[in-house]
Design a protein around this motif. Structure first.
Motif, PDB file in Angstrom:
ATOM      1  N   UNK A   1      -5.120 -12.978  -2.940  1.00  0.00           N
ATOM      2  CA  UNK A   1      -5.709 -14.215  -2.430  1.00  0.00           C
ATOM      3  C   UNK A   1      -4.644 -15.308  -2.415  1.00  0.00           C
ATOM      4  N   UNK A   2      -4.157 -15.643  -1.225  1.00  0.00           N
ATOM      5  CA  UNK A   2      -2.989 -16.518  -1.090  1.00  0.00           C
ATOM      6  C   UNK A   2      -3.160 -17.863  -1.792  1.00  0.00           C
ATOM      7  N   UNK A   3      -4.282 -18.541  -1.536  1.00  0.00           N
ATOM      8  CA  UNK A   3      -4.431 -19.902  -2.049  1.00  0.00           C
ATOM      9  C   UNK A   3      -4.698 -19.954  -3.553  1.00  0.00           C
ATOM     10  N   UNK A   4      -4.997 -18.814  -4.152  1.00  0.00           N
ATOM     11  CA  UNK A   4      -5.225 -18.795  -5.600  1.00  0.00           C
ATOM     12  C   UNK A   4      -3.946 -18.556  -6.400  1.00  0.00           C
ATOM     13  N   UNK A   5      -2.852 -18.284  -5.712  1.00  0.00           N
ATOM     14  CA  UNK A   5      -1.587 -18.017  -6.390  1.00  0.00           C
ATOM     15  C   UNK A   5      -0.849 -19.327  -6.670  1.00  0.00           C
ATOM     16  N   UNK A   6      -0.517 -19.547  -7.923  1.00  0.00           N
ATOM     17  CA  UNK A   6       0.113 -20.813  -8.316  1.00  0.00           C
ATOM     18  C   UNK A   6       1.596 -20.858  -7.991  1.00  0.00           C
ATOM     19  N   UNK A   7       2.220 -19.698  -7.788  1.00  0.00           N
ATOM     20  CA  UNK A   7       3.660 -19.678  -7.531  1.00  0.00           C
ATOM     21  C   UNK A   7       4.065 -18.342  -6.919  1.00  0.00           C
ATOM     22  N   UNK A   8       5.254 -18.309  -6.362  1.00  0.00           N
ATOM     23  CA  UNK A   8       5.781 -17.040  -5.851  1.00  0.00           C
ATOM     24  C   UNK A   8       6.018 -16.077  -7.007  1.00  0.00           C
ATOM     25  N   UNK A   9       6.364 -16.638  -8.165  1.00  0.00           N
ATOM     26  CA  UNK A   9       6.576 -15.798  -9.343  1.00  0.00           C
ATOM     27  C   UNK A   9       5.281 -15.093  -9.756  1.00  0.00           C
ATOM     28  N   UNK A  10       4.153 -15.797  -9.616  1.00  0.00           N
ATOM     29  CA  UNK A  10       2.870 -15.170  -9.946  1.00  0.00           C
ATOM     30  C   UNK A  10       2.590 -13.997  -9.013  1.00  0.00           C
ATOM     31  N   UNK A  11       2.879 -14.165  -7.734  1.00  0.00           N
ATOM     32  CA  UNK A  11       2.694 -13.072  -6.789  1.00  0.00           C
ATOM     33  C   UNK A  11       3.585 -11.897  -7.163  1.00  0.00           C
TER      34      UNK A  11
END
Length: 286
Positions: A75-85
């Motif tokens: 879920x793109x908008x729920x990711x706080x950072x690229x690191x989280x992804x």
């Protein structure tokens, strides 16, 4: 074979390669339904706001160990950072669950981090770096309550172009609905746009009418009296249950593979994995 000559029984055609959608909380139900679900079945794992990523990763591992094909949502908008992804994808890769994913924008009006929409995730390069080979993107045959239709169509065009550029396999998984006619018209426009990817039509599994209406309201799905009557239940029968028999039969009678391409069915189980698996088993046997 023309649409009118097709076998319209629910067990034919569309149910030969179905998929399921669950949450991390549905694992016990899934485990109890194993005997009635073909090995290799795709099982999508939703991305809930109140679940830690470890819950989804654990679900993916269990699904794989049961002999199914885990398909985690991102879920793109729920990711706080690229690191989280990256961390999420790395954890999924560690349990062998990154080959297939679903990428959606997500419900929040404002993104929690750098990903404004699903396209931002698709073009970021992170997916292929962690072994993703196939991506499902979202489609809305009955529209979206907050997004104009032409914006939705442009989004599909943009995401299709991005996936083709990366040589990733892809399919379009739709929101569930009750109007088979609207679904068929949407597929015809999709093919007219030159998009020939498989389509996984969202279908509610058998459930109580009140529960179906609650989910319809939550996701902006039309549930007018005329639409739900076509589906097979009445707004005056709120204490009853409803299954997808008529909806799938209507789809089956209207779909011509030569015109509509590869059409599959994706079941939203709404906490009823065993009930859905039993319905499919019975329908496939007919």
């Amino acid at each position: 074979m023309s649409p009118l000559e097709c076998d319209t029984s629910p067990g034919s055609g569309l149910l030969k390669d179905f998929s399921l959608e669950i949450t991390g909380k549905d694992l016990r139900d899934l485990q109890q339904a194993v005997a009635g679900i073909p090995r290799g079945t795709r099982v999508n794992i939703t991305f809930l706001a109140n679940e830690d990523a470890s819950v989804r990763v654990h679900a993916a591992e269990v699904i794989k160990n049961l002999g199914f094909r885990p398909v985690p949502h991102i879920s793109a908008r729920r990711l706080a950072s690229r690191e989280e992804l990256g961390s999420y994808l790395a954890a999924l890769a560690a349990v062998g669950a990154t080959e297939d994913v679903v990428v959606v924008a997500g419900d929040p009006a404002q993104p929690a981090g750098p990903f404004e929409d699903s396209l931002a995730v698709l073009t970021g390069g992170d997916l292929t770096a962690y072994g993703v080979r196939s991506v499902d993107i979202a489609g809305y045959p009955e529209g979206h309550p907050k997004i104009p239709d032409e914006v939705l169509w442009q989004a599909i065009r943009d995401k299709t172009e991005a996936l083709r550029a990366q040589e990733l396999s892809y399919a379009i998984a739709t929101q569930f609905g009750f109007d088979a006619g609207a679904v068929v018209r949407w597929i015809e426009r999709l093919r007219g746009e030159g998009i020939d990817a498989p389509v996984r039509i969202g279908v509610p599994g058998p459930a109580g009418v009140q529960r179906l209406l609650r989910y319809a309201k939550r996701f902006g799905v039309s549930s007018s009296a005329s639409v739900v009557q076509k589906y097979g239940f009445s707004l005056t029968g709120l204490l009853g249950t409803a299954g997808p028999t008529r909806f799938i039969a209507d789809l089956q009678s209207a779909i011509d593979p030569a015109v509509h391409g590869e059409i599959l069915v994706h079941f939203y189980t709404f906490g009823g994995v065993r009930a859905t698996a039993e319905w499919v088993r019975t329908a496939r046997a007919e």
